[in-house]
Motif scaffolding. Sequence first.
Motif, PDB file in Angstrom:
ATOM      1  N   VAL A 165     -65.284 -30.155  26.411  1.00 39.39           N
ATOM      2  CA  VAL A 165     -65.837 -31.504  26.310  1.00 39.39           C
ATOM      3  C   VAL A 165     -66.389 -31.695  24.907  1.00 39.39           C
ATOM      4  CG1 VAL A 165     -67.623 -33.076  27.128  1.00 39.39           C
ATOM      5  CG2 VAL A 165     -66.427 -31.617  28.753  1.00 39.39           C
ATOM      6  N   GLN A 166     -66.081 -32.814  24.322  1.00 41.14           N
ATOM      7  CA  GLN A 166     -66.680 -33.181  23.035  1.00 41.14           C
ATOM      8  C   GLN A 166     -67.636 -34.337  23.263  1.00 41.14           C
ATOM      9  OE1 GLN A 166     -63.325 -33.828  20.367  1.00 41.14           O
ATOM     10  NE2 GLN A 166     -63.454 -31.697  19.676  1.00 41.14           N
ATOM     11  N   LEU A 167     -68.802 -34.232  22.671  1.00 44.58           N
ATOM     12  CA  LEU A 167     -69.854 -35.217  22.884  1.00 44.58           C
ATOM     13  C   LEU A 167     -70.231 -35.856  21.553  1.00 44.58           C
ATOM     14  CD1 LEU A 167     -72.081 -32.991  25.190  1.00 44.58           C
ATOM     15  CD2 LEU A 167     -70.418 -34.703  25.904  1.00 44.58           C
ATOM     16  N   VAL A 168     -70.367 -37.174  21.565  1.00 51.35           N
ATOM     17  CA  VAL A 168     -70.740 -37.903  20.354  1.00 51.35           C
ATOM     18  C   VAL A 168     -71.875 -38.861  20.703  1.00 51.35           C
ATOM     19  CG1 VAL A 168     -69.996 -39.455  18.532  1.00 51.35           C
ATOM     20  CG2 VAL A 168     -68.406 -37.733  19.436  1.00 51.35           C
ATOM     21  N   GLU A 169     -73.020 -38.636  20.078  1.00 51.85           N
ATOM     22  CA  GLU A 169     -74.174 -39.499  20.313  1.00 51.85           C
ATOM     23  C   GLU A 169     -74.192 -40.673  19.341  1.00 51.85           C
ATOM     24  OE1 GLU A 169     -75.814 -35.175  20.752  1.00 51.85           O
ATOM     25  OE2 GLU A 169     -74.482 -36.285  19.388  1.00 51.85           O
ATOM     26  N   SER A 170     -74.835 -41.737  19.771  1.00 53.73           N
ATOM     27  CA  SER A 170     -75.032 -42.893  18.904  1.00 53.73           C
ATOM     28  C   SER A 170     -76.274 -43.642  19.362  1.00 53.73           C
ATOM     29  CB  SER A 170     -73.812 -43.821  18.937  1.00 53.73           C
ATOM     30  OG  SER A 170     -73.605 -44.311  20.245  1.00 53.73           O
ATOM     31  N   GLY A 171     -76.752 -44.546  18.511  1.00 51.66           N
ATOM     32  CA  GLY A 171     -77.857 -45.404  18.894  1.00 51.66           C
ATOM     33  C   GLY A 171     -79.206 -45.073  18.293  1.00 51.66           C
TER      34      GLY A 171
ATOM     35  N   SER B 206     -88.152 -50.248  21.597  1.00 49.34           N
ATOM     36  CA  SER B 206     -87.192 -49.584  22.479  1.00 49.34           C
ATOM     37  C   SER B 206     -85.926 -49.222  21.718  1.00 49.34           C
ATOM     38  CB  SER B 206     -86.824 -50.493  23.652  1.00 49.34           C
ATOM     39  OG  SER B 206     -87.963 -50.789  24.440  1.00 49.34           O
ATOM     40  N   LEU B 207     -85.258 -48.197  22.196  1.00 51.36           N
ATOM     41  CA  LEU B 207     -83.943 -47.801  21.692  1.00 51.36           C
ATOM     42  C   LEU B 207     -83.116 -47.320  22.864  1.00 51.36           C
ATOM     43  CD1 LEU B 207     -84.322 -45.637  18.423  1.00 51.36           C
ATOM     44  CD2 LEU B 207     -83.102 -47.794  18.658  1.00 51.36           C
ATOM     45  N   ARG B 208     -81.817 -47.470  22.729  1.00 52.47           N
ATOM     46  CA  ARG B 208     -80.908 -46.958  23.751  1.00 52.47           C
ATOM     47  C   ARG B 208     -79.919 -46.019  23.086  1.00 52.47           C
ATOM     48  NH1 ARG B 208     -79.629 -48.418  28.933  1.00 52.47           N
ATOM     49  NH2 ARG B 208     -77.524 -47.903  29.693  1.00 52.47           N
ATOM     50  N   LEU B 209     -79.963 -44.768  23.478  1.00 49.42           N
ATOM     51  CA  LEU B 209     -79.020 -43.784  22.981  1.00 49.42           C
ATOM     52  C   LEU B 209     -77.830 -43.704  23.932  1.00 49.42           C
ATOM     53  CD1 LEU B 209     -81.400 -40.866  21.938  1.00 49.42           C
ATOM     54  CD2 LEU B 209     -80.713 -42.879  20.630  1.00 49.42           C
ATOM     55  N   SER B 210     -76.668 -43.508  23.358  1.00 46.61           N
ATOM     56  CA  SER B 210     -75.466 -43.328  24.154  1.00 46.61           C
ATOM     57  C   SER B 210     -74.766 -42.042  23.742  1.00 46.61           C
ATOM     58  CB  SER B 210     -74.513 -44.510  23.969  1.00 46.61           C
ATOM     59  OG  SER B 210     -75.061 -45.686  24.498  1.00 46.61           O
ATOM     60  N   CYS B 211     -74.081 -41.457  24.694  1.00 46.37           N
ATOM     61  CA  CYS B 211     -73.313 -40.241  24.450  1.00 46.37           C
ATOM     62  C   CYS B 211     -71.942 -40.441  25.078  1.00 46.37           C
ATOM     63  CB  CYS B 211     -74.028 -39.045  25.053  1.00 46.37           C
ATOM     64  SG  CYS B 211     -73.121 -37.492  24.945  1.00 46.37           S
ATOM     65  N   ALA B 212     -70.920 -40.413  24.242  1.00 43.08           N
ATOM     66  CA  ALA B 212     -69.557 -40.563  24.715  1.00 43.08           C
ATOM     67  C   ALA B 212     -68.911 -39.190  24.833  1.00 43.08           C
ATOM     68  CB  ALA B 212     -68.761 -41.437  23.752  1.00 43.08           C
ATOM     69  N   ALA B 213     -68.303 -38.925  25.970  1.00 39.86           N
ATOM     70  CA  ALA B 213     -67.681 -37.630  26.228  1.00 39.86           C
ATOM     71  C   ALA B 213     -66.170 -37.754  26.309  1.00 39.86           C
ATOM     72  CB  ALA B 213     -68.214 -37.048  27.537  1.00 39.86           C
ATOM     73  N   SER B 214     -65.503 -36.776  25.765  1.00 39.25           N
ATOM     74  CA  SER B 214     -64.040 -36.743  25.860  1.00 39.25           C
ATOM     75  C   SER B 214     -63.659 -36.008  27.139  1.00 39.25           C
ATOM     76  CB  SER B 214     -63.451 -36.029  24.653  1.00 39.25           C
ATOM     77  OG  SER B 214     -63.842 -34.670  24.660  1.00 39.25           O
ATOM     78  N   GLY B 215     -62.401 -36.106  27.501  1.00 40.28           N
ATOM     79  CA  GLY B 215     -61.936 -35.348  28.658  1.00 40.28           C
ATOM     80  C   GLY B 215     -61.907 -36.163  29.932  1.00 40.28           C
TER      81      GLY B 215
ATOM     82  N   ALA C  91     -87.572 -37.389  16.519  1.00 36.85           N
ATOM     83  CA  ALA C  91     -86.813 -36.138  16.627  1.00 36.85           C
ATOM     84  C   ALA C  91     -85.331 -36.444  16.495  1.00 36.85           C
ATOM     85  CB  ALA C  91     -87.079 -35.464  17.975  1.00 36.85           C
ATOM     86  N   VAL C  92     -84.561 -35.382  16.389  1.00 34.85           N
ATOM     87  CA  VAL C  92     -83.116 -35.502  16.555  1.00 34.85           C
ATOM     88  C   VAL C  92     -82.834 -35.318  18.048  1.00 34.85           C
ATOM     89  CG1 VAL C  92     -80.856 -34.565  15.998  1.00 34.85           C
ATOM     90  CG2 VAL C  92     -82.651 -34.617  14.249  1.00 34.85           C
ATOM     91  N   TYR C  93     -82.102 -36.257  18.606  1.00 31.93           N
ATOM     92  CA  TYR C  93     -81.804 -36.237  20.034  1.00 31.93           C
ATOM     93  C   TYR C  93     -80.368 -35.760  20.243  1.00 31.93           C
ATOM     94  CZ  TYR C  93     -86.146 -38.550  21.244  1.00 31.93           C
ATOM     95  OH  TYR C  93     -87.478 -38.830  21.435  1.00 31.93           O
ATOM     96  N   TYR C  94     -80.227 -34.812  21.164  1.00 32.50           N
ATOM     97  CA  TYR C  94     -78.937 -34.212  21.450  1.00 32.50           C
ATOM     98  C   TYR C  94     -78.529 -34.472  22.893  1.00 32.50           C
ATOM     99  CZ  TYR C  94     -79.809 -31.523  17.199  1.00 32.50           C
ATOM    100  OH  TYR C  94     -80.079 -31.140  15.905  1.00 32.50           O
TER     101      TYR C  94
ATOM    102  N   TYR D 174     -71.943 -27.478  26.264  1.00 27.08           N
ATOM    103  CA  TYR D 174     -71.435 -28.305  25.163  1.00 27.08           C
ATOM    104  C   TYR D 174     -72.562 -29.185  24.638  1.00 27.08           C
ATOM    105  CZ  TYR D 174     -67.141 -26.901  27.485  1.00 27.08           C
ATOM    106  OH  TYR D 174     -66.148 -26.172  28.069  1.00 27.08           O
ATOM    107  N   TRP D 175     -72.539 -29.382  23.317  1.00 28.14           N
ATOM    108  CA  TRP D 175     -73.580 -30.153  22.655  1.00 28.14           C
ATOM    109  C   TRP D 175     -72.966 -31.144  21.672  1.00 28.14           C
ATOM    110  CZ3 TRP D 175     -78.839 -29.526  23.599  1.00 28.14           C
ATOM    111  CH2 TRP D 175     -79.175 -28.453  24.441  1.00 28.14           C
ATOM    112  N   GLY D 176     -73.635 -32.283  21.537  1.00 28.91           N
ATOM    113  CA  GLY D 176     -73.253 -33.225  20.501  1.00 28.91           C
ATOM    114  C   GLY D 176     -73.899 -32.856  19.183  1.00 28.91           C
ATOM    115  N   GLN D 177     -73.629 -33.661  18.181  1.00 29.36           N
ATOM    116  CA  GLN D 177     -74.119 -33.371  16.846  1.00 29.36           C
ATOM    117  C   GLN D 177     -75.548 -33.885  16.619  1.00 29.36           C
ATOM    118  OE1 GLN D 177     -72.321 -35.967  17.560  1.00 29.36           O
ATOM    119  NE2 GLN D 177     -73.341 -37.653  16.506  1.00 29.36           N
ATOM    120  N   GLY D 178     -76.006 -34.734  17.495  1.00 29.89           N
ATOM    121  CA  GLY D 178     -77.370 -35.244  17.425  1.00 29.89           C
ATOM    122  C   GLY D 178     -77.462 -36.597  16.734  1.00 29.89           C
ATOM    123  N   THR D 179     -78.485 -37.342  17.088  1.00 26.83           N
ATOM    124  CA  THR D 179     -78.755 -38.624  16.449  1.00 26.83           C
ATOM    125  C   THR D 179     -80.256 -38.711  16.179  1.00 26.83           C
ATOM    126  OG1 THR D 179     -78.421 -41.024  16.596  1.00 26.83           O
ATOM    127  CG2 THR D 179     -78.990 -39.893  18.643  1.00 26.83           C
TER     128      THR D 179
END
Length: 124
Positions: A2-8, A17-26, A92-95, A113-118
């Motif tokens: 699984v590949q994970l990509v964070e954004s937001g 407020s903020l909304r973080l999203s994480c998109a997963a492959s697979g 912080a950096v959120y993963y 599996y971990w994303g690169q962080g945002t």
Amino acid sequence: QVQLVESGGGLVQAGDSLRLSCAASGRTFSRYAMGWFRQAPGKEREFVAAINWSGSSTYYADSVKGRFTISRDNAKNTVSLQMNSLKPEDTAVYYCAAREAFVPSTQGSWYHYWGQGTQVTVSS
């Protein structure tokens, strides 16, 4: 795999407020429990929130309970973290992390599996 990509992430003021999203492959996203962790400068990585495979069970760190909400959309292979009433100590950096199990864990070592962080920065 699984590949994970964070954004937001971004720079906000206290109380915003903020909304973080994480998109997963697979194709098997629904087989993974998902978690959010964060790491502030000079500090160890800490658990923030987690959700089981179906989204029916959620778990939160005491420091964010009542302010953050984790959710997932298995049809879109995404997991989100809605963060309200942000505080400077939330900076912080959120993963995003995925665990090959239906039930999540509060321990980062149990995730595969971990994303690169945002980066999230909250100014006072």
